[in-house]
Design an enzyme around this catalytic site. Structure first.
Site, PDB file in Angstrom:
ATOM      1  N   TYR A  10       0.747  -0.991   0.008  1.00  0.00           N
ATOM      2  CA  TYR A  10      -0.117  -0.141  -0.058  1.00  0.00           C
ATOM      3  C   TYR A  10       0.888   1.354   0.129  1.00  0.00           C
ATOM      4  CZ  TYR A  10      -4.338   2.594   0.971  1.00  0.00           C
ATOM      5  OH  TYR A  10      -5.382   3.425   0.843  1.00  0.00           O
TER       6      TYR A  10
ATOM      7  N   LYS B 267     -17.490  -7.384   6.049  1.00  0.00           N
ATOM      8  CA  LYS B 267     -16.817  -6.228   6.955  1.00  0.00           C
ATOM      9  C   LYS B 267     -16.545  -6.871   8.475  1.00  0.00           C
ATOM     10  CE  LYS B 267     -15.742  -1.973   6.752  1.00  0.00           C
ATOM     11  NZ  LYS B 267     -14.594  -1.316   6.228  1.00  0.00           N
TER      12      LYS B 267
ATOM     13  N   TYR C 219     -11.722   4.478  -7.989  1.00  0.00           N
ATOM     14  CA  TYR C 219     -11.116   4.328  -6.719  1.00  0.00           C
ATOM     15  C   TYR C 219     -11.190   2.767  -6.297  1.00  0.00           C
ATOM     16  CZ  TYR C 219     -15.891   2.524  -5.445  1.00  0.00           C
ATOM     17  OH  TYR C 219     -17.277   2.108  -5.428  1.00  0.00           O
TER      18      TYR C 219
END
Length: 387
Positions: free
Chosen positions: A79, A382, A297
């Site tokens: 990242y 999640k 995105y």
């Protein structure tokens, strides 16, 4: 730098706790080297000196922190934004604390801190704070206050924020809101946006927010056995204007149907939100009117964004990336303003949060185990560790 100074003054490794009268025992999930989470994550136990708090600092306890894909990528070292590795928590080698998103409650405030009081809720102001921990010592300016349920009730709001809403407010809802409002002026009642990944967390937030703003939406989703039930849910619960399948998105013949929808409102499709890539991104880009913008995105298909030359030359389409971390990195006021709007919708029960699978942390356990399990289980939805 400021957190390092605080650490030297108020943090102690567990080996020196006998010298301290009143200490808060804490745990953090850390890594010294990048790699697969199950191989590199460890629990670091440390103490926070509750008696010698710096006048400009605060002590917070964690109420909940989720597992996000970006957290996993940070641990793996792939990242772009990475937390600093330090020994401030008393580790033998420099380590980084995992996690970028979370909800915290104020336990103690320094004498010079005027924007917080004990019991307030807060979220990190900046990124790479390291939220996978039970407690944190930080500067008063490193957290942003959000209302706790009692404060919302006192202000006459219909509802207070849940732990899930507070702990997951800083990434997905902000991403959806900023993509819809920060780049293109969409006229309520007339204009449209189109998105792929319509059933994703960001997709559902974008659909709900566009509905609240009066913007028409087209959400592209995968075909599935329960397609009609999902379409009904997205239109009735999320407020989607139209929902189409990936096959319809790819069909040139179906394009005329979409044009008829847009013609009825007298507007244009000015914005496309892409989190898939590949041919799917080509399909939504083709729906844009002249001078339209496609924001990318995410890239769930692992395929490159494909835009025909003709869209650039004859329709002047623009394709740009969107990274909420970078946008808000140097604009704290924009983050606070955006948080305020999302909070208001939550308090008024106008916006529904994406559900999380909540797992309660037992202080007698190793904290890292909960997040390693959460990473494994995140493929099914999640994951939120609550305290």
């Amino acid at each position: 730098m400021y957190r390092n100074q605080l650490a030297r003054a108020s943090l102690r490794s567990t080996s020196s706790i006998n010298q301290i009268r009143n200490m808060i025992t804490a745990q953090a999930v850390v890594y010294a080297q990048h790699g697969e989470p199950k191989d590199v994550l460890k629990t670091l136990k440390y103490e926070i000196d509750d008696d010698n708090l710096d006048s400009n600092s605060i002590i917070v306890k964690t109420l909940g922190s989720p597992v996000n894909p970006s957290d996993i990528n940070q641990i793996q070292g792939v990242y772009p934004s990475k937390p600093e590795k330090t020994t401030e928590l008393g580790s033998n080698e420099p380590v980084a604390v995992c996690g970028n998103e979370g909800l915290f409650e104020i336990l103690k405030v320094g004498d010079n801190v005027s924007n917080f009081k004990v019991g307030d809720w807060c979220v990190p102001t900046s990124v790479n704070m390291g939220t996978w921990r039970t407690h944190m010592l930080c500067g008063g300016d490193e957290m942003t206050k959000i209302p706790n349920p009692e404060q919302s009730k006192a202000n006459g709001k219909p509802s207070g924020l849940s732990v899930n809403q507070g702990a997951t407010i800083s990434v997905n809802p902000l991403t959806a809101y900023l993509m819809l409002t920060h780049y293109v002026k969409l006229t309520p009642g007339k204009d449209w946006f189109i998105q792929n990944g319509g059933n994703s967390a960001v997709g559902k937030y974008a659909t709900q927010i566009s509905n609240l703003l009066g913007i028409n939406s087209i959400s592209v989703i995968r075909d599935r056995p329960d397609l009609q039930d999902l379409i009904k849910n997205m239109t009735e619960e999320c407020g989607a204007t139209k929902v189409i399948t990936e096959e319809q998105n790819a069909s040139k013949e179906f394009g005329s149907e979409i044009k008829s929808w847009v013609k009825e409102t007298g507007g244009e499709i000015k914005l496309a939100l892409n989190c898939v890539g590949g041919k799917n991104s080509t399909g939504i880009a083709r729906k844009l009117n002249n001078n339209g913008l496609m924001l990318t995105y995410g890239g769930m298909s692992m395929q490159p964004v494909i835009l025909p030359t003709s869209l650039h030359i004859f329709k002047n389409i623009t394709s740009s990336g969107f990274w909420v971390t970078q946008l808000l990195k140097n604009d704290v006021e924009l983050k606070r303003k955006t948080l305020g709007q999302i909070i208001e919708w939550y308090e008024n029960r106008q916006l529904k949060d994406a559900p999380s699978k909540e797992t309660k942390f037992n202080p007698s356990d190793e904290l890292s185990r909960y997040y390693i399990d959460g990473i494994v289980n995140s493929k099914g939805g999640k994951q939120l560790i609550v305290y």
